[in-house]
Scaffold this active site. Sequence first.
Site, PDB file in Angstrom:
ATOM      1  N   ARG A 150      -8.935  44.737   5.779  1.00 18.47           N
ATOM      2  CA  ARG A 150      -7.561  44.732   6.454  1.00 18.47           C
ATOM      3  C   ARG A 150      -7.157  43.330   6.894  1.00 18.47           C
ATOM      4  O   ARG A 150      -8.192  42.273   6.175  1.00 18.47           O
ATOM      5  CB  ARG A 150      -7.882  45.228   7.821  1.00 18.47           C
TER       6      ARG A 150
ATOM      7  N   LYS B  61     -29.448  46.292  13.959  1.00 21.92           N
ATOM      8  CA  LYS B  61     -28.249  46.532  14.003  1.00 21.92           C
ATOM      9  C   LYS B  61     -27.634  47.921  13.568  1.00 21.92           C
ATOM     10  O   LYS B  61     -28.275  48.668  12.858  1.00 21.92           O
ATOM     11  CB  LYS B  61     -27.306  45.468  13.086  1.00 21.92           C
TER      12      LYS B  61
HETATM   13  P1  ADP Z   1     -19.578  43.273  14.268  1.00 25.96           P
HETATM   14  O1  ADP Z   1     -19.029  44.274  13.212  1.00 25.96           O
HETATM   15  O2  ADP Z   1     -20.084  44.127  15.555  1.00 25.96           O
HETATM   16  O3  ADP Z   1     -18.672  42.337  14.780  1.00 25.96           O
HETATM   17  P2  ADP Z   1     -20.997  41.477  12.783  1.00 25.96           P
HETATM   18  O4  ADP Z   1     -22.102  42.224  11.677  1.00 25.96           O
HETATM   19  O5  ADP Z   1     -19.758  41.194  11.795  1.00 25.96           O
HETATM   20  O6  ADP Z   1     -20.886  42.742  13.663  1.00 25.96           O
HETATM   21  O7  ADP Z   1     -21.821  40.354  13.372  1.00 25.96           O
HETATM   22  C1  ADP Z   1     -20.921  39.966  14.487  1.00 25.96           C
HETATM   23  C2  ADP Z   1     -21.501  38.454  15.071  1.00 25.96           C
HETATM   24  O8  ADP Z   1     -23.045  38.766  15.354  1.00 25.96           O
HETATM   25  C3  ADP Z   1     -21.675  37.608  13.884  1.00 25.96           C
HETATM   26  O9  ADP Z   1     -20.516  36.779  13.869  1.00 25.96           O
HETATM   27  C4  ADP Z   1     -22.776  36.527  14.147  1.00 25.96           C
HETATM   28  O10 ADP Z   1     -22.370  35.831  15.508  1.00 25.96           O
HETATM   29  C5  ADP Z   1     -23.912  37.792  14.936  1.00 25.96           C
HETATM   30  N1  ADP Z   1     -24.950  38.225  14.115  1.00 25.96           N
HETATM   31  C6  ADP Z   1     -24.637  39.394  13.179  1.00 25.96           C
HETATM   32  N2  ADP Z   1     -25.749  39.324  12.218  1.00 25.96           N
HETATM   33  C7  ADP Z   1     -26.558  38.411  12.502  1.00 25.96           C
HETATM   34  C8  ADP Z   1     -27.842  38.013  12.220  1.00 25.96           C
HETATM   35  N3  ADP Z   1     -28.508  38.284  11.068  1.00 25.96           N
HETATM   36  N4  ADP Z   1     -28.359  36.689  12.654  1.00 25.96           N
HETATM   37  C9  ADP Z   1     -27.996  36.042  13.736  1.00 25.96           C
HETATM   38  N5  ADP Z   1     -26.671  36.579  14.057  1.00 25.96           N
HETATM   39  C10 ADP Z   1     -25.912  37.532  13.678  1.00 25.96           C
END
Ligand code: ADP
Length: 450
Positions: free
Chosen positions: A294, A161
């Site tokens: 926010r 990520k």
């Molecule tokens: P962004 O800020 O890009 O939206 P997030 O960290 O909030 O990223 O993650 C967005 C979505 O990606 C989550 O709601 C989930 O669906 C998926 N996701 C994120 N991290 C994981 C993980 N460790 N395992 C499985 N799915 C994940």
Amino acid sequence: MKKYFNKVLIANRGEIAVRIQRACKELGIQTVAVHSTADSDAMHVKLADESVCVGPPQAVNSYLNIPAIISACEITGAEAVHPGYGFLSENAHFAEILEAHNITFIGPTSEHINIMGDKITAKETVSNLGIPVVPGSNGKIEDLNHAKKIAKDIGFPVLIKASSGGGGKGMKIAKSQNELEEAFNMAKIEAKASFGDDTVYIEKYLETPRHIEIQILGDKNGNAIHLGERDCSLQRRNQKVLEEATSPVIDALKREEIGEIASSAISKLGYHGAGTIEFLYEDNKFYFIEMNTRLQVEHPITEIITDCDLVKEQISIAAGYNLSKKQADVVIKGHAIECRINAENPKTFIPSPGKITAYHPAGGPGVRVDSGAYSGYTIPPYYDSMIGKLIVFGNNRRDCIDKLNRTLDEFVIEGVETTLPLFKDLLKNEDIISGNYNIHWLENYLENHP
Ligand code: ADP
């Protein structure tokens, strides 16, 4: 009535700008709208007490144009700015510039925006405050060898990520050691291209989680509360489509447990404003993924079941008042569901901007429509395609679903395509009716119902 501010500028457009104006008006606050040349006829401009054109259609030249927005504050004498969501709402630099101009930012400090805007720092910060996080690298991944070591420790599948990530960009899955090098390189390239920062980290990829988030509020006097959870597992391309509160899988005890962890972390952090702590939830365990500093799109479902106006709270917090409720005053009642109405083809999701020739929102008891749409309004092609939200309250989940079905039949939008038919189909599905879904459910459903 308390006098929080005389005049507030709303640095946003569409349904959220209208939503914030409504709160301001009820509080006796004058409103200033800003708009691009493409939005001269928008509802948020018509309803505002004053409006200022801040640039041409492209958001980067108008809604993201900080000098133009600061000038609009100075010209109109606005004392505070509400950024809504998106655009400048999580821009620490914008918050700092407002502070330097003695204009109140209706939101947290620039320092807290910065901490939570960087996912590695955010994870480290909340973990130190007692919030459970997804197992993974504690910090940045230096190189492929480092990635291999972490992946071996936590086990495949893993997710690479972007630390500056947002909107689901810069995220790559590696199911096995063979896929790791490519996923690592691709995540870095995408992160660099999207955010100008190729810092990445690794998390265990959870295979069947739900997305459950906790709404929190903190004031400038050290008080913090939580307002329960929202279940936002129904997503397409990591974008939420339908949200509900409470979650079908969280009981009062679990809610209290995670809510207490969240609000005490916020209080220790000295955070003020509204915020959302997002978790993945699998096998009865919560794992922090990020915090949004926010108001969220889906905030109304929380407002309805807790009888708390989050925008009014944000304004009163910004003016230095205590939260209007203590934790013991927060009573969760009934069930609420929100459907995001996008001007898109309900099968292909291709945007459908253009003129709305007829618009009759649904109504009746327990129905709320937050929208900037009206008959004769032309949806410009420059912004995201969400044109409104249908929010329904029921005494319990079944009652809420029945009401939503009735409401979807009533709602008329003609002239453009919308996602309303998608919700009608979803509500016929047994899994949705029983609340049996996870973050992959909707993508699978859409693949099987082309
Ligand atoms: P962004 O800020 O890009 O939206 P997030 O960290 O909030 O990223 O993650 C967005 C979505 O990606 C989550 O709601 C989930 O669906 C998926 N996701 C994120 N991290 C994981 C993980 N460790 N395992 C499985 N799915 C994940």
